[in-house]
Write a protein that holds these residues in place. Sequence first.
Motif, short mmCIF file in Angstrom:
data_model
loop_
_atom_site.label_atom_id
_atom_site.label_comp_id
_atom_site.label_asym_id
_atom_site.label_seq_id
_atom_site.Cartn_x
_atom_site.Cartn_y
_atom_site.Cartn_z
N ALA A 36 54.97 32.47 6.56
CA ALA A 36 54.03 33.61 6.67
C ALA A 36 52.71 33.31 5.98
O ALA A 36 51.64 33.76 6.41
CB ALA A 36 54.69 34.86 6.06
N ARG A 37 52.77 32.54 4.91
CA ARG A 37 51.53 32.20 4.18
C ARG A 37 50.63 31.32 5.02
O ARG A 37 49.41 31.37 4.91
CB ARG A 37 51.90 31.51 2.88
N VAL A 38 51.23 30.53 5.88
CA VAL A 38 50.44 29.62 6.69
C VAL A 38 49.56 30.36 7.67
O VAL A 38 48.39 30.03 7.89
CB VAL A 38 51.37 28.63 7.43
N VAL A 39 50.10 31.45 8.26
CA VAL A 39 49.33 32.21 9.26
C VAL A 39 48.59 33.37 8.65
O VAL A 39 47.89 34.12 9.36
CB VAL A 39 50.28 32.70 10.37
N ALA A 40 48.71 33.61 7.31
CA ALA A 40 48.03 34.76 6.67
C ALA A 40 46.56 34.44 6.46
O ALA A 40 46.13 33.28 6.53
CB ALA A 40 48.72 35.07 5.35
N ASP A 41 45.76 35.52 6.18
CA ASP A 41 44.32 35.38 5.93
C ASP A 41 44.08 34.81 4.55
O ASP A 41 44.77 35.15 3.58
CB ASP A 41 43.63 36.73 6.04
N THR A 42 43.00 33.99 4.49
CA THR A 42 42.59 33.46 3.18
C THR A 42 41.61 34.40 2.54
O THR A 42 41.14 35.37 3.14
CB THR A 42 41.96 32.09 3.35
N VAL A 43 41.25 34.14 1.27
CA VAL A 43 40.30 34.99 0.54
C VAL A 43 38.93 34.93 1.20
O VAL A 43 38.23 35.94 1.35
CB VAL A 43 40.22 34.55 -0.93
N ALA A 44 38.55 33.76 1.68
CA ALA A 44 37.23 33.63 2.30
C ALA A 44 37.17 34.38 3.62
O ALA A 44 36.16 35.05 3.94
CB ALA A 44 36.92 32.15 2.51
N SER A 45 38.25 34.26 4.41
CA SER A 45 38.23 34.98 5.70
C SER A 45 38.24 36.49 5.49
O SER A 45 37.60 37.24 6.22
CB SER A 45 39.42 34.54 6.55
N LYS A 46 38.97 36.96 4.45
CA LYS A 46 38.96 38.39 4.13
C LYS A 46 37.57 38.85 3.71
O LYS A 46 37.11 39.93 4.06
CB LYS A 46 39.97 38.69 3.03
N ALA A 47 36.85 38.01 2.96
CA ALA A 47 35.50 38.37 2.53
C ALA A 47 34.56 38.45 3.72
O ALA A 47 33.68 39.32 3.79
CB ALA A 47 34.99 37.35 1.53
N ARG A 48 34.73 37.56 4.70
CA ARG A 48 33.87 37.64 5.88
C ARG A 48 34.15 38.89 6.71
O ARG A 48 33.27 39.47 7.32
CB ARG A 48 34.09 36.38 6.75
#
Length: 604
Positions: A519-531
Amino acid sequence: MSEPDHEAFFNTHRNSDVENLVIPIRDGFFSSKYKPVDYKHLHELAAVEKMASEKNQLKIKKTEQFSKHNKEQMLLKQHRQVWWQEHKRLSENRQKAEAEIKAFLDEESHKHKFFLDMKDLEHKLSEERDTYQTNTIAPIWQLQENLKLWLNEMQCYLSEESCLKFKINPVEMLQQIKSVKKQQKPILEFLILESLALEREMEDYKTEALAHSFEEKNGLFLEVPSALLSLECPYPDLKTFLINECKLASGYWSKLQEIDQQLEVLCSNTEWNEEDQWIFQAVINQYPSDLQKKTKLCLDVLQRYLPHKSRHDLVVHKKAWDHYHFIRSRRRALILDWAQTRKAFLLKAVTTAAEASAAHEMEVVLANTRRKQLEICADLKAKVLQWKAQQEEAAKLDAAIAARRKEEKDEKERIQKEQEIILRAQEKEKVKKYWAEKQLKWQKQEEKNLQHLEELRKLMSKQAVKDRERVKFRQALLEKRLLEKKELALQAAHEEEEKKKCLELLRQQVAVVAKLDPARVVADTVASKARMGIRTKEEFDIQKPLFQLHTYNEQQIISDPRLRVELALREAGLHKTLYAKEILPKIPPLKLPRRDMESTAFKM
């Protein structure tokens, strides 16, 4: 092309083009293929082309004029260079000639009255020239300067378009110029007449001098030299022969007459007057013979000075002038050759006469010597006979003395041989004794050498035993060292294996153990969440430092006794004294540094 080809060509042309030629005549001017001619437009096009052609012709003419002008300027530049060199040469020659004339007059004026009169005449002419320059030439120069100044003022007035009245009246100026011309006209006429008279007088003197020189040359060529006539020679036939040989100059005289006749023919064939001839000669002499393009430059100048002569006339006259100069050079060479031949002949004649005189004197001396020799021979013959008799008597006495001396010499040789035999026997005994002593010494020396050789052999055998023992000891040491090296290599390999095993155990202890989390592999990263704007409403501390610092704080720095002592000395103004430099390095810090961190740079 053959005849059948001609007929086929003409028939084909007629058959194919008859109908095309009939169409314009049948349709007339109303045919759609032809339009009416616009003659006005054609005239305009012709006028434009005509103007363009005129402009091109004008450009060509300007280019030709410019090229002609440049060519003219280049020729003038070359002429100026030659004229300047010629002017310099003539000035130097004039100064040299004037200096020589002045020196000659100064030297000869003390000897002859004529030269004093010449100096007085020169002084008088110089004064007259200065007076003429002051009274006549100086006012003309002043008038010329005034005219230049007046013309410049008129140009200034005309350029400024002013209506002011001129200070100088042009009518008065013209009258002044006319009066000056009227005054100068008789003076110039008088000077021209005087110069012509002087030229005629100089020509008369020149003709007389040439006539005298010609007569003198005739006499020199035909007469026998006085030195040859006054020559002293003991043999009259030889002197007559030399005088007859001197008449070989008649051949030179005939050649000289022939050359003079050629020069007269050349001079008589020319149709130029004296003034044109003088100009031609002056121009030709101005240009040196080694100058490049001399003929071109000379013809250019001559066409300027003699415009009434054609180029063909100038070329023909120059060829004649070159031929004239060639003949003149031949004449000079002939005269020089005659002078050298005459000088050599006179020298040879004087030498021959001197040799003849010396030979005559030698003959006289030989005759006297021969007579004296005969008298001396008679006296010597009598003395020889007397000397011969004395020599025979002396020879007999010498033979008797020689026989007695030979007997004495033989006796002495016999006694000397007996003595030599005795001396040789004594010397043989000495030699035998010497060789016996020498043989004894050699035997003793050989015994000593054998004894020494035996001792050396014993020492070498002992040394060989020691060397073998040393070699065995060295081999044992070498084998021991090799065994130690092998043991050390085995120990190093064992230690390397142990080290690898320890490292492998340590690598296993610190290995990363992560659980499987798809699940972590397909989850959003901090940078993508910020965008995408997720969690952007959280407060952001702008004063928060970017990095965490691990250093000393202010309290820790102030608590250092070294800093406090330095601040106290600085406040007291003693931080640069020798006391401060001595005491500051001795103050210890609060916490002593580790031994491995201690610096030894300043303790060396």
